[in-house]
Design a protein around this motif. Sequence first.
Motif, PDB file in Angstrom:
ATOM      1  N   UNK A   1      47.010  37.701  43.007  1.00 36.80           N
ATOM      2  CA  UNK A   1      47.307  36.281  42.825  1.00 36.80           C
ATOM      3  C   UNK A   1      47.640  35.910  41.382  1.00 36.80           C
ATOM      4  N   UNK A   2      47.739  36.921  40.519  1.00 35.90           N
ATOM      5  CA  UNK A   2      47.990  36.704  39.090  1.00 35.90           C
ATOM      6  C   UNK A   2      46.969  35.741  38.491  1.00 35.90           C
ATOM      7  N   UNK A   3      45.737  35.901  38.904  1.00 37.85           N
ATOM      8  CA  UNK A   3      44.630  35.109  38.381  1.00 37.85           C
ATOM      9  C   UNK A   3      44.030  35.857  37.198  1.00 37.85           C
ATOM     10  N   UNK A   4      43.240  35.141  36.403  1.00 31.65           N
ATOM     11  CA  UNK A   4      42.650  35.740  35.202  1.00 31.65           C
ATOM     12  C   UNK A   4      41.134  35.600  35.249  1.00 31.65           C
ATOM     13  N   UNK A   5      40.458  36.682  34.941  1.00 39.04           N
ATOM     14  CA  UNK A   5      39.008  36.630  34.810  1.00 39.04           C
ATOM     15  C   UNK A   5      38.714  36.138  33.397  1.00 39.04           C
ATOM     16  N   UNK A   6      38.077  34.968  33.296  1.00 37.58           N
ATOM     17  CA  UNK A   6      37.812  34.349  32.006  1.00 37.58           C
ATOM     18  C   UNK A   6      36.447  34.712  31.448  1.00 37.58           C
ATOM     19  N   UNK A   7      35.489  34.972  32.345  1.00 34.82           N
ATOM     20  CA  UNK A   7      34.125  35.244  31.905  1.00 34.82           C
ATOM     21  C   UNK A   7      33.501  36.269  32.835  1.00 34.82           C
ATOM     22  N   UNK A   8      32.773  37.202  32.253  1.00 33.10           N
ATOM     23  CA  UNK A   8      32.131  38.262  33.020  1.00 33.10           C
ATOM     24  C   UNK A   8      30.663  38.318  32.629  1.00 33.10           C
ATOM     25  N   UNK A   9      29.792  38.305  33.636  1.00 28.78           N
ATOM     26  CA  UNK A   9      28.381  38.578  33.402  1.00 28.78           C
ATOM     27  C   UNK A   9      27.997  39.734  34.316  1.00 28.78           C
ATOM     28  N   UNK A  10      26.754  40.136  34.268  1.00 30.91           N
ATOM     29  CA  UNK A  10      26.302  41.245  35.108  1.00 30.91           C
ATOM     30  C   UNK A  10      26.386  40.909  36.591  1.00 30.91           C
ATOM     31  N   UNK A  11      26.378  39.611  36.923  1.00 34.94           N
ATOM     32  CA  UNK A  11      26.352  39.234  38.339  1.00 34.94           C
ATOM     33  C   UNK A  11      27.467  38.292  38.773  1.00 34.94           C
ATOM     34  N   UNK A  12      28.349  37.865  37.839  1.00 30.35           N
ATOM     35  CA  UNK A  12      29.379  36.910  38.244  1.00 30.35           C
ATOM     36  C   UNK A  12      30.647  37.030  37.411  1.00 30.35           C
ATOM     37  N   UNK A  13      31.716  36.468  37.968  1.00 31.51           N
ATOM     38  CA  UNK A  13      32.993  36.295  37.267  1.00 31.51           C
ATOM     39  C   UNK A  13      33.349  34.813  37.325  1.00 31.51           C
ATOM     40  N   UNK A  14      34.027  34.328  36.291  1.00 31.72           N
ATOM     41  CA  UNK A  14      34.698  33.039  36.367  1.00 31.72           C
ATOM     42  C   UNK A  14      36.184  33.345  36.312  1.00 31.72           C
ATOM     43  N   UNK A  15      36.906  32.864  37.322  1.00 34.06           N
ATOM     44  CA  UNK A  15      38.318  33.193  37.505  1.00 34.06           C
ATOM     45  C   UNK A  15      39.160  31.933  37.354  1.00 34.06           C
ATOM     46  N   UNK A  16      40.301  32.073  36.677  1.00 37.42           N
ATOM     47  CA  UNK A  16      41.263  30.985  36.533  1.00 37.42           C
ATOM     48  C   UNK A  16      42.480  31.311  37.389  1.00 37.42           C
ATOM     49  N   UNK A  17      42.860  30.368  38.254  1.00 33.37           N
ATOM     50  CA  UNK A  17      44.052  30.520  39.087  1.00 33.37           C
ATOM     51  C   UNK A  17      44.936  29.304  38.833  1.00 33.37           C
ATOM     52  N   UNK A  18      46.206  29.542  38.560  1.00 28.96           N
ATOM     53  CA  UNK A  18      47.162  28.464  38.332  1.00 28.96           C
ATOM     54  C   UNK A  18      48.315  28.630  39.307  1.00 28.96           C
ATOM     55  N   UNK A  19      48.758  27.520  39.885  1.00 31.72           N
ATOM     56  CA  UNK A  19      49.891  27.576  40.804  1.00 31.72           C
ATOM     57  C   UNK A  19      49.938  26.330  41.659  1.00 31.72           C
ATOM     58  N   UNK A  20      50.650  26.427  42.746  1.00 33.63           N
ATOM     59  CA  UNK A  20      50.734  25.301  43.676  1.00 33.63           C
ATOM     60  C   UNK A  20      49.403  25.166  44.412  1.00 33.63           C
ATOM     61  N   UNK A  21      49.205  24.012  44.999  1.00 39.74           N
ATOM     62  CA  UNK A  21      47.993  23.806  45.780  1.00 39.74           C
ATOM     63  C   UNK A  21      47.856  24.824  46.897  1.00 39.74           C
ATOM     64  N   UNK A  22      48.982  25.203  47.492  1.00 37.93           N
ATOM     65  CA  UNK A  22      48.966  26.189  48.581  1.00 37.93           C
ATOM     66  C   UNK A  22      48.481  27.546  48.080  1.00 37.93           C
ATOM     67  N   UNK A  23      48.903  27.938  46.883  1.00 37.86           N
ATOM     68  CA  UNK A  23      48.471  29.213  46.310  1.00 37.86           C
ATOM     69  C   UNK A  23      46.963  29.197  46.064  1.00 37.86           C
ATOM     70  N   UNK A  24      46.459  28.100  45.518  1.00 36.57           N
ATOM     71  CA  UNK A  24      45.034  27.998  45.252  1.00 36.57           C
ATOM     72  C   UNK A  24      44.234  28.035  46.546  1.00 36.57           C
ATOM     73  N   UNK A  25      44.722  27.331  47.573  1.00 37.00           N
ATOM     74  CA  UNK A  25      44.066  27.358  48.883  1.00 37.00           C
ATOM     75  C   UNK A  25      44.058  28.775  49.452  1.00 37.00           C
ATOM     76  N   UNK A  26      45.177  29.485  49.310  1.00 36.48           N
ATOM     77  CA  UNK A  26      45.274  30.853  49.828  1.00 36.48           C
ATOM     78  C   UNK A  26      44.289  31.777  49.119  1.00 36.48           C
ATOM     79  N   UNK A  27      44.137  31.605  47.805  1.00 39.13           N
ATOM     80  CA  UNK A  27      43.179  32.424  47.058  1.00 39.13           C
ATOM     81  C   UNK A  27      41.764  32.199  47.588  1.00 39.13           C
ATOM     82  N   UNK A  28      41.410  30.943  47.798  1.00 35.66           N
ATOM     83  CA  UNK A  28      40.075  30.653  48.337  1.00 35.66           C
ATOM     84  C   UNK A  28      39.903  31.212  49.747  1.00 35.66           C
ATOM     85  N   UNK A  29      40.966  31.185  50.542  1.00 36.12           N
ATOM     86  CA  UNK A  29      40.896  31.689  51.917  1.00 36.12           C
ATOM     87  C   UNK A  29      40.611  33.190  51.965  1.00 36.12           C
TER      88      UNK A  29
END
Length: 163
Positions: A108-136
């Motif tokens: 999805x050409x998303x970016x991992x912005x933050x990494x911890x031992x148990x989690x990631x924070x991911x940034x996704x940019x695009x149309x609303x449909x792309x963001x919905x698809x990533x969550x799906x």
Amino acid sequence: MRHIISMLLENEPGALSRVAGLFSARGYNIESLTVAPTEDATVSRMTLVTSGSGEIIEQITKQLNKLVDVVKLLDITESSHVEREIMLVKVRATGDSRDEVKRLCDIFRAHVLDVTATSYIIEVTGTGEKLDAFLDVLDRRIILEVVRSGALGIGRGEKALRV
């Protein structure tokens, strides 16, 4: 029909409140709203997404134009435009799921912005449909938190919303 209305507002206290109040008083819904200063510190750009028939949108734009804070207004849905949203997703990432989440980010050409031992924070940019698809495609059990900006839009070509 969904409409993206961009407007330039005086960067004054209460301007956002007056726009929101106009929608509230008339029973219209704001689907998303983003506001930020422009290159001119005295003016902010507001991008508002709402739905309604042609008559309702026309009434909304006429009422918005009457507000003293509104400098200029444009329904960018009526012309060719570029539209984007940004989303931050915090996911549980442990064991094998770390690699799977990274693969989905690559797809999805998303970016991992933050990494911890148990989690990631991911940034996704695009149309609303792309963001919905990533969550799906993400396993719902690993999603910890989602933050979305709402739509931003800008007209294509030489035409610009400027003072």
